[in-house]
Design a protein around this motif. Structure first.
Motif, PDB file in Angstrom:
ATOM      1  N   LEU A  83      57.955  33.479   2.284  1.00 42.52           N
ATOM      2  CA  LEU A  83      57.998  34.930   1.682  1.00 42.52           C
ATOM      3  C   LEU A  83      58.447  35.908   2.456  1.00 42.52           C
ATOM      4  O   LEU A  83      59.465  36.744   2.142  1.00 42.52           O
ATOM      5  N   ASP A  84      57.974  35.865   3.911  1.00 43.35           N
ATOM      6  CA  ASP A  84      58.392  36.685   4.833  1.00 43.35           C
ATOM      7  C   ASP A  84      59.914  36.308   4.992  1.00 43.35           C
ATOM      8  O   ASP A  84      60.787  37.299   5.352  1.00 43.35           O
ATOM      9  N   ALA A  85      60.151  35.065   5.256  1.00 46.27           N
ATOM     10  CA  ALA A  85      61.507  34.702   5.480  1.00 46.27           C
ATOM     11  C   ALA A  85      62.604  35.158   4.601  1.00 46.27           C
ATOM     12  O   ALA A  85      63.643  35.601   4.744  1.00 46.27           O
ATOM     13  N   GLY A  86      62.264  35.172   3.249  1.00 52.90           N
ATOM     14  CA  GLY A  86      62.978  35.526   2.158  1.00 52.90           C
ATOM     15  C   GLY A  86      63.262  36.955   2.050  1.00 52.90           C
ATOM     16  O   GLY A  86      64.185  37.513   1.884  1.00 52.90           O
ATOM     17  N   ARG A  87      62.174  37.783   2.221  1.00 51.62           N
ATOM     18  CA  ARG A  87      62.120  39.232   2.379  1.00 51.62           C
ATOM     19  C   ARG A  87      63.145  39.650   3.693  1.00 51.62           C
ATOM     20  O   ARG A  87      63.993  40.444   3.348  1.00 51.62           O
ATOM     21  N   ILE A  88      62.786  39.105   4.726  1.00 47.95           N
ATOM     22  CA  ILE A  88      63.726  39.395   5.983  1.00 47.95           C
ATOM     23  C   ILE A  88      65.253  39.075   5.690  1.00 47.95           C
ATOM     24  O   ILE A  88      66.084  39.688   5.970  1.00 47.95           O
ATOM     25  N   ALA A  89      65.593  38.010   5.139  1.00 51.13           N
ATOM     26  CA  ALA A  89      66.963  37.447   4.810  1.00 51.13           C
ATOM     27  C   ALA A  89      67.564  38.309   3.989  1.00 51.13           C
ATOM     28  O   ALA A  89      68.718  38.818   4.056  1.00 51.13           O
ATOM     29  N   ALA A  90      66.866  38.582   2.867  1.00 49.79           N
ATOM     30  CA  ALA A  90      67.549  39.800   1.942  1.00 49.79           C
ATOM     31  C   ALA A  90      67.720  41.051   2.536  1.00 49.79           C
ATOM     32  O   ALA A  90      68.633  41.625   2.274  1.00 49.79           O
TER      33      ALA A  90
END
Length: 360
Positions: A146-153
């Motif tokens: 979830l953190d990785a997805g938010r950061i990537a976006a």
């Protein structure tokens, strides 16, 4: 997939999609993972791995990387030398020799380092789209997606793909598609792609229906089944499914694969490389142990032709050839650098993580 999705296999999959759907290939076929460090150092094996077919479009190159500076150099090189049309960043590798050094699926735990790497890729990519592939996390206690997805976006990637297993699960058990649904709810401004246990077209349709994801990523499901993408295109496009191939048609595909590998690697290495595909192509077909052993030891195109001539071309595709393919293994404790879990904001580049896989 390392050692699988070279230019020969990608071209074969594209040809099968076109032949069986009657339309231009719509799938995105990604090259096997190469390391950013090996690319910028122009390692000969790595440069060979980044070969694309003359008519391949888009050209999709997958990077393994652990260092923001090396990432920037690699992506600039891809852009300036027109090496690819798309960069996919792999943060999903669960192999112990990689995670032990802090690479692969271990890296997104370091949120700040992950941010800097993704930012370096996007800022140096220009008009090239950058995507990120990742896993749910290290293990059940350390989810990172979830953190990785938010950061990537937030850093401007074009899409994120989630393999719905942790690194600890490796390829065992069943992928938890509910985590893809969670990521889709959490990341709403870019496409979210699902990965894990898509072994046929029905699996793809079911994954999208259950999770709301925008597309699917296929790995092991296409092993020995390069025509799978034609079936996916039909199922997702609402057109009739192609008829599964007979043994004779599989033999033609297998022969074409051999030709393409021989052209890419040379006849000797190409035929040796083909051996690992044999059990996948012939799974479920009643051909007997003697023939299977012969295919597993094939060394020349002439030998292959002689073996293929002994197959009963009219045998229909067997129902028991469906289902999981490739490695599965068992879950296990993830090997990590000492103290890796102490500080998720530590941006120190892991030492030696890109050396282990140098050259691809």
């Amino acid at each position: 997939m390392a050692g699988i999705t070279n230019v020969a296999f990608r071209q074969l999959c594209r040809e099968q999609e076109t032949a069986r759907t009657g339309q231009d290939a719509a799938g995105l076929y990604v090259c096997e993972m190469v390391t950013a460090r090996a690319l910028v150092e122009r390692h000969p094996d790595t440069l060979h791995m980044t070969t694309f077919a003359p008519d391949e479009s888009p050209r999709s190159l997958q990077l393994y990387t652990v260092d923001p500076e090396t990432t920037a150099r690699a992506v600039r090189m891809i852009v300036e030398e027109d090496l690819a049309d798309h960069v996919d960043m792999n943060f999903g590798c669960p192999v112990p020799k990689v995670t032990r050094k802090g690479g692969g699926a271990a890296l997104p735990y370091k949120r700040e380092l992950f941010t800097r790497i993704v930012r370096a890729a996007v800022q140096n990519a220009g008009a090239l789209p950058v995507t990120v592939k990742m896993r749910v996390g290290i293990d059940a206690e350390h989810h990172t997606f979830l953190d990785a997805g938010r950061i990537a976006a937030a850093e401007g990637v074009s899409a994120v793909a989630l393999h719905a297993r942790t690194a600890a699960q490796r390829y065992s058990g069943t992928a938890d598609w509910s985590q893809i649904a969670r990521l889709k709810e959490h990341v709403t401004d870019i496409p979210v792609l699902g990965n894990g246990d898509v072994f046929d077209a029905a699996d793809a349709v079911a994954m999208m229906a259950r999770t709301g994801c925008d597309g699917v990523v296929v790995g092991r499901g296409c092993l020995g089944r390069p025509w799978l993408f034609a079936e996916l295109a039909a199922a997702l496009g609402g057109t009739p499914a192609p008829v599964p191939p007979t043994l004779g048609e599989v033999a033609v595909v297998l022969r074409r694969h051999a030709e393409l590998l021989a052209a890419h690697h040379g006849p000797d290495k190409g035929l040796r490389d083909l051996r690992k595909h044999m059990a996948w192509y012939l799974r479920g077909f009643p051909i007997g142990s003697e023939l299977r052993q012969g295919f597993a030891l094939v060394s020349t195109l002439d030998d292959l032709d002689a073996l293929l001539a002994r197959l009963d071309a009219d045998v229909p595709f067997p129902a028991d050839a469906e289902g999981p393919r490739g490695r599965q293994g068992s879950p296990g404790t993830v090997a990590l650098p000492e103290g890796w879990l102490d500080d998720p904001q530590d941006a120190t580049v892991p030492h030696g993580a890109d050396v282990l896989t140098s050259g691809g």
